[in-house]
Design an enzyme around this catalytic site. Structure first.
Site, PDB file in Angstrom:
ATOM      1  N   HIS A  17       0.850  -1.206   0.000  1.00 42.62           N
ATOM      2  CA  HIS A  17       0.000   0.000   0.000  1.00 42.62           C
ATOM      3  C   HIS A  17       0.882   1.251   0.000  1.00 42.62           C
ATOM      4  O   HIS A  17       0.628   2.197  -0.752  1.00 42.62           O
ATOM      5  CB  HIS A  17      -0.872   0.062   1.263  1.00 42.62           C
ATOM      6  CG  HIS A  17      -1.922  -0.998   1.379  1.00 42.62           C
ATOM      7  ND1 HIS A  17      -2.127  -1.723   2.522  1.00 42.62           N
ATOM      8  CD2 HIS A  17      -2.854  -1.436   0.492  1.00 42.62           C
ATOM      9  CE1 HIS A  17      -3.148  -2.560   2.353  1.00 42.62           C
ATOM     10  NE2 HIS A  17      -3.589  -2.410   1.115  1.00 42.62           N
ATOM     11  N   LYS A  41     -17.384  -6.164   7.076  1.00 47.50           N
ATOM     12  CA  LYS A  41     -16.440  -7.079   7.717  1.00 47.50           C
ATOM     13  C   LYS A  41     -16.025  -6.514   9.080  1.00 47.50           C
ATOM     14  O   LYS A  41     -16.016  -5.305   9.279  1.00 47.50           O
ATOM     15  CB  LYS A  41     -15.141  -7.229   6.909  1.00 47.50           C
ATOM     16  CG  LYS A  41     -15.246  -7.162   5.423  1.00 47.50           C
ATOM     17  CD  LYS A  41     -13.856  -7.329   4.790  1.00 47.50           C
ATOM     18  CE  LYS A  41     -13.627  -6.362   3.650  1.00 47.50           C
ATOM     19  NZ  LYS A  41     -12.310  -6.433   3.037  1.00 47.50           N
ATOM     20  N   ARG A  90      -2.107  -6.261  -8.346  1.00 42.38           N
ATOM     21  CA  ARG A  90      -0.997  -7.170  -8.043  1.00 42.38           C
ATOM     22  C   ARG A  90      -0.857  -8.252  -9.092  1.00 42.38           C
ATOM     23  O   ARG A  90       0.233  -8.535  -9.553  1.00 42.38           O
ATOM     24  CB  ARG A  90      -1.222  -7.835  -6.680  1.00 42.38           C
ATOM     25  CG  ARG A  90      -1.026  -6.903  -5.513  1.00 42.38           C
ATOM     26  CD  ARG A  90      -1.508  -7.518  -4.243  1.00 42.38           C
ATOM     27  NE  ARG A  90      -2.941  -7.809  -4.354  1.00 42.38           N
ATOM     28  CZ  ARG A  90      -3.741  -8.089  -3.342  1.00 42.38           C
ATOM     29  NH1 ARG A  90      -3.251  -8.136  -2.134  1.00 42.38           N
ATOM     30  NH2 ARG A  90      -5.011  -8.328  -3.515  1.00 42.38           N
ATOM     31  N   SER A 128      -3.057  -7.523   3.190  1.00 39.14           N
ATOM     32  CA  SER A 128      -3.292  -7.369   4.633  1.00 39.14           C
ATOM     33  C   SER A 128      -3.702  -8.713   5.234  1.00 39.14           C
ATOM     34  O   SER A 128      -3.335  -9.035   6.369  1.00 39.14           O
ATOM     35  CB  SER A 128      -4.396  -6.346   4.887  1.00 39.14           C
ATOM     36  OG  SER A 128      -4.031  -5.093   4.367  1.00 39.14           O
TER      37      SER A 128
HETATM   38  O1  PNS Z   1      -8.724  -2.703   0.496  1.00 35.56           O
HETATM   39  P1  PNS Z   1      -9.975  -3.236  -0.119  1.00 35.56           P
HETATM   40  O2  PNS Z   1     -10.818  -3.911   0.943  1.00 35.56           O
HETATM   41  O3  PNS Z   1      -9.716  -4.104  -1.313  1.00 35.56           O
HETATM   42  O4  PNS Z   1     -10.796  -1.955  -0.638  1.00 35.56           O
HETATM   43  C1  PNS Z   1     -12.093  -2.090  -1.170  1.00 35.56           C
HETATM   44  C2  PNS Z   1     -12.778  -0.719  -1.316  1.00 35.56           C
HETATM   45  C3  PNS Z   1     -12.746   0.036   0.001  1.00 35.56           C
HETATM   46  C4  PNS Z   1     -12.086   0.099  -2.365  1.00 35.56           C
HETATM   47  C5  PNS Z   1     -14.248  -0.983  -1.761  1.00 35.56           C
HETATM   48  O5  PNS Z   1     -14.819  -1.971  -0.958  1.00 35.56           O
HETATM   49  C6  PNS Z   1     -15.130   0.261  -1.684  1.00 35.56           C
HETATM   50  O6  PNS Z   1     -14.933   1.222  -2.388  1.00 35.56           O
HETATM   51  N1  PNS Z   1     -16.129   0.225  -0.785  1.00 35.56           N
HETATM   52  C7  PNS Z   1     -17.037   1.333  -0.568  1.00 35.56           C
HETATM   53  C8  PNS Z   1     -18.446   0.937  -0.988  1.00 35.56           C
HETATM   54  C9  PNS Z   1     -18.649   1.140  -2.471  1.00 35.56           C
HETATM   55  O7  PNS Z   1     -18.513   2.218  -2.997  1.00 35.56           O
HETATM   56  N2  PNS Z   1     -18.997   0.038  -3.177  1.00 35.56           N
HETATM   57  C10 PNS Z   1     -19.261   0.084  -4.600  1.00 35.56           C
HETATM   58  C11 PNS Z   1     -18.015  -0.166  -5.427  1.00 35.56           C
HETATM   59  S1  PNS Z   1     -18.216  -1.694  -6.235  1.00 35.56           S
END
Ligand code: PNS
Length: 163
Positions: A17, A41, A90, A128
């Site tokens: 990150h 989660k 990745r 993570s």
């Molecule tokens: O680190 P992560 O868990 O892969 O990040 C995921 C993240 C935070 C980018 C994604 O879950 C997100 O943007 N969540 C906010 C809710 C949202 O906007 N969902 C619609 C996008 S499909």
């Protein structure tokens, strides 16, 4: 003025990150690290702990801000007046989910575009989840997360051991 958001759970922030944060911050005027605070989660670290670790490890990066957000990413982007979302890729296994998110976000708000940065080879295996897995079995995570984060993860492991 180009302002971008690098969103994620950051539970905890890894060296992968941090590498994306450093590289993205060199290509935009302002980078907002958006830490997700959604109920879904149960994270290992609270939202305040995740924000505080990110603030500590990005201290020297003058155009990087760290903020938490809840709800939809596109709403946070609109609120921040940011039209770019940055995500690290990745491996090909990330691609399907990342493309789906990028396309959904663009559909929800056509002003928002996602830009992908290829993760450095050094960190392409890292997540993570892997960090937590190694830490909970008392493995060495010092090559996975920034220095200050090592101790924070170990504290959580100790607390869990004592339960
Ligand atoms: O680190 P992560 O868990 O892969 O990040 C995921 C993240 C935070 C980018 C994604 O879950 C997100 O943007 N969540 C906010 C809710 C949202 O906007 N969902 C619609 C996008 S499909």
């Amino acid at each position: 003025m180009i302002r971008a958001i690098y969103p994620g759970s950051f539970d905890p922030v890894t060296l992968g990150h941090l590498d994306i944060i450093k590289r993205a911050s060199q290509t935009v005027d302002e980078l907002i690290v958006g830490v997700l605070n959604n109920g879904g989660k149960t994270p290992l670290f609270s939202i305040d702990e995740r924000v505080s670790m990110l603030l500590e490890v990005t201290e020297g990066l003058s155009n990087v801000k760290v903020l938490s957000f809840s709800g939809l990413l596109v709403d946070f982007a609109r609120q921040m007046e940011a039209n770019i979302v940055v995500r690290g890729l990745r491996a090909i296994s990330d691609f399907e989910y990342e493309l789906q998110m990028a396309q959904t976000n663009h559909k929800l708000n056509p002003q928002v575009d996602t830009m992908f940065l290829a993760t450095s080879l050094d960190y392409s295996y890292l997540s993570s989840t892997i960090v937590k897995e190694v830490a909970f079995f008392h493995g060495d995570i010092s090559e996975f997360v920034p220095g200050p984060v090592v101790a924070k993860v170990q504290e959580k492991v100790l607390a869990a051991d004592e339960e």
